[in-house]
Write a protein that holds these residues in place. Structure first.
Motif, PDB file in Angstrom:
ATOM      1  N   ALA A  12     -44.244  26.222  -5.433  1.00  0.00           N
ATOM      2  CA  ALA A  12     -43.113  26.365  -6.427  1.00  0.00           C
ATOM      3  C   ALA A  12     -42.350  27.674  -6.422  1.00  0.00           C
ATOM      4  CB  ALA A  12     -43.664  25.879  -7.845  1.00  0.00           C
ATOM      5  N   ASP A  48     -43.290  21.312 -16.154  1.00  0.00           N
ATOM      6  CA  ASP A  48     -44.020  20.396 -16.907  1.00  0.00           C
ATOM      7  C   ASP A  48     -44.543  19.345 -15.990  1.00  0.00           C
ATOM      8  OD1 ASP A  48     -41.690  19.254 -16.036  1.00  0.00           O
ATOM      9  OD2 ASP A  48     -41.243  18.477 -18.059  1.00  0.00           O
ATOM     10  N   ASP A  49     -44.561  19.432 -14.436  1.00  0.00           N
ATOM     11  CA  ASP A  49     -45.083  18.429 -13.590  1.00  0.00           C
ATOM     12  C   ASP A  49     -46.549  17.988 -14.066  1.00  0.00           C
ATOM     13  OD1 ASP A  49     -46.264  17.265 -11.305  1.00  0.00           O
ATOM     14  OD2 ASP A  49     -44.448  17.903 -10.376  1.00  0.00           O
ATOM     15  N   HIS A  56     -47.568  19.870  -1.757  1.00  0.00           N
ATOM     16  CA  HIS A  56     -46.510  19.363  -2.629  1.00  0.00           C
ATOM     17  C   HIS A  56     -45.794  20.156  -3.124  1.00  0.00           C
ATOM     18  CE1 HIS A  56     -49.651  16.062  -2.542  1.00  0.00           C
ATOM     19  NE2 HIS A  56     -50.444  16.894  -2.961  1.00  0.00           N
ATOM     20  N   ARG A  77     -48.934  17.466 -12.574  1.00  0.00           N
ATOM     21  CA  ARG A  77     -49.952  17.865 -11.399  1.00  0.00           C
ATOM     22  C   ARG A  77     -50.638  19.244 -11.532  1.00  0.00           C
ATOM     23  NH1 ARG A  77     -46.731  16.090  -6.385  1.00  0.00           N
ATOM     24  NH2 ARG A  77     -45.105  17.178  -7.666  1.00  0.00           N
ATOM     25  N   ILE A 105     -43.223  21.638  -5.878  1.00  0.00           N
ATOM     26  CA  ILE A 105     -43.148  21.435  -7.350  1.00  0.00           C
ATOM     27  C   ILE A 105     -41.919  21.958  -7.912  1.00  0.00           C
ATOM     28  CG2 ILE A 105     -43.960  22.152  -9.506  1.00  0.00           C
ATOM     29  CD1 ILE A 105     -45.780  19.940  -8.143  1.00  0.00           C
ATOM     30  N   ASP A 106     -41.121  21.449  -8.677  1.00  0.00           N
ATOM     31  CA  ASP A 106     -39.681  22.022  -8.968  1.00  0.00           C
ATOM     32  C   ASP A 106     -39.670  22.027 -10.534  1.00  0.00           C
ATOM     33  OD1 ASP A 106     -38.547  21.220  -6.451  1.00  0.00           O
ATOM     34  OD2 ASP A 106     -38.474  19.217  -6.994  1.00  0.00           O
ATOM     35  N   ARG A 107     -40.640  21.792 -11.262  1.00  0.00           N
ATOM     36  CA  ARG A 107     -40.427  22.027 -12.836  1.00  0.00           C
ATOM     37  C   ARG A 107     -41.860  22.125 -13.370  1.00  0.00           C
ATOM     38  NH1 ARG A 107     -40.668  16.381 -12.576  1.00  0.00           N
ATOM     39  NH2 ARG A 107     -42.034  15.525 -14.113  1.00  0.00           N
ATOM     40  N   TYR A 143     -49.753  23.385  -3.965  1.00  0.00           N
ATOM     41  CA  TYR A 143     -48.450  23.103  -4.782  1.00  0.00           C
ATOM     42  C   TYR A 143     -47.580  24.339  -4.737  1.00  0.00           C
ATOM     43  CZ  TYR A 143     -51.276  19.488  -7.044  1.00  0.00           C
ATOM     44  OH  TYR A 143     -52.080  18.362  -7.431  1.00  0.00           O
ATOM     45  N   CYS A 164     -45.869  11.776  -9.194  1.00  0.00           N
ATOM     46  CA  CYS A 164     -45.306  12.402  -8.378  1.00  0.00           C
ATOM     47  C   CYS A 164     -43.689  12.372  -8.590  1.00  0.00           C
ATOM     48  CB  CYS A 164     -45.691  12.358  -6.883  1.00  0.00           C
ATOM     49  SG  CYS A 164     -44.755  13.110  -5.841  1.00  0.00           S
ATOM     50  N   ALA A 165     -43.085  13.774  -8.694  1.00  0.00           N
ATOM     51  CA  ALA A 165     -41.905  13.872  -8.855  1.00  0.00           C
ATOM     52  C   ALA A 165     -41.232  14.324  -7.531  1.00  0.00           C
ATOM     53  CB  ALA A 165     -41.500  15.197  -9.902  1.00  0.00           C
TER      54      ALA A 165
END
Length: 303
Positions: free
Chosen positions: A106, A39-40, A33, A42, A35-37, A104, A17-18
């Protein structure tokens, strides 16, 4: 037999987890969750949403769009592995926040960078494919559709949508017909592939004989001038029926036509060779009588 893909535990979903916001669902399980990028890890599976073969080989399919994902949540909630949405789509889909499935969230730019596709509705779901249905389980059905050579996913999805509208109990597929769980077919069906059962007849068309032996008649839709006009056929008591449709180019093959009990045509102008198969299916099913009582067929009534 389709591969089973076991759902990941919440702990596995959180592994690696980021940073990002986390909320708790009604069950107390962490399910949402940020998600900011792209390449995560998950959401790594979403990088392959355009690769149907990769998804199918892993027992997965992808649903796209707010309405389609909502219908997936309603029809097959336990099959969903995870949901990926934009902030805007998440706010518009309260049902997503109520699920125990990992969600997720984003920005749209993250989704596009990850998938390489501009998903205008900002909502994707990865889900496990169901086990294949045995065609023998459909023997008690009153109205079915059988498809040969429908390779275009848009046409296939459109047929499922028409089938749902007119109360068709199930769709039978020959080996060359496309996968109903292809992303475009699901989208075009508006999620009807989740509510209209389908089964593949690997021994096509001889496998139809098992259904005919139970009293189901097979009516093949064909442009042949020797076929019975649809209005004439529809005026007769049809009883339990399989409506057989072929591709727009080749139509039904000789073996399929030979296996049917009736050949039926939709009369059209001489300078037009055929109708789009989705249009033809809708016309034929309407003429043969909807199995939707009072204009509406509840999903629980399908058999």
């Amino acid at each position: 037999m389709l591969n089973r893909v076991e759902p990941r535990s919440p702990q596995a979903a959180l592994k690696g987890c980021a940073t990002g916001g986390v909320k708790r669902g009604a069950t107390g399980v962490v399910v949402i969750h940020q998600i900011d990028r792209p390449d995560d890890p998950r959401i790594a599976g979403y990088a392959r949403v355009g690769d149907h073969g990769w998804l199918r080989d892993r027992g997965l399919f992808v649903a796209e769009g707010r309405l389609v994902v909502s219908r997936l949540l309603e029809a097959w909630p336990s099959a969903i592995e995870s949901i990926l949405v934009t902030t805007t789509a998440h706010a518009a889909l309260p049902a997503v926040s109520a699920t125990a499935t990992p969600v997720y969230v984003a920005e749209a730019s993250v989704l596009q960078s990850l998938t390489g596709i501009d998903f205008h509705r900002g909502c994707l779901a990865l889900a496990r494919r169901p086990q294949e249905i045995d065609p023998g389980s459909l023997l008690a059905s009153e109205r079915l559709i059988a498809l040969e050579g429908i390779a275009n996913p848009d046409n296939l999805g459109g047929i499922f949508r028409v089938a749902a509208a007119f109360g068709v109990r199930a769709v039978l597929l020959d080996p060359s017909t496309a996968d109903p769980l292809y992303r475009k077919a699901i989208r075009t069906s508006m999620g009807s592939v989740f509510t209209v059962p389908f089964a593949r007849l690997h021994d096509w068309p001889s496998g139809l004989q098992r259904l005919q032996a139970t009293g189901l008649d097979v009516a093949a839709l064909t442009p042949s001038v020797t076929a019975v006009p649809l209005a004439d056929f529809g005026s007769r008591p049809t009883g339990r029926l399989i409506l057989m449709l072929g591709s727009e180019g080749k139509g039904l093959g000789a073996a399929a036509l030979a296996a049917c009990d009736h050949q039926v045509r939709i009369p059209i102008c001489d300078d037009v060779d055929s109708l789009n198969v989705v249009v033809a299916a809708g016309i034929a099913l309407h003429a043969l009588g909807s199995h939707a009582e009072g204009g509406v067929l509840k999903r629980s009534d399908r058999s």
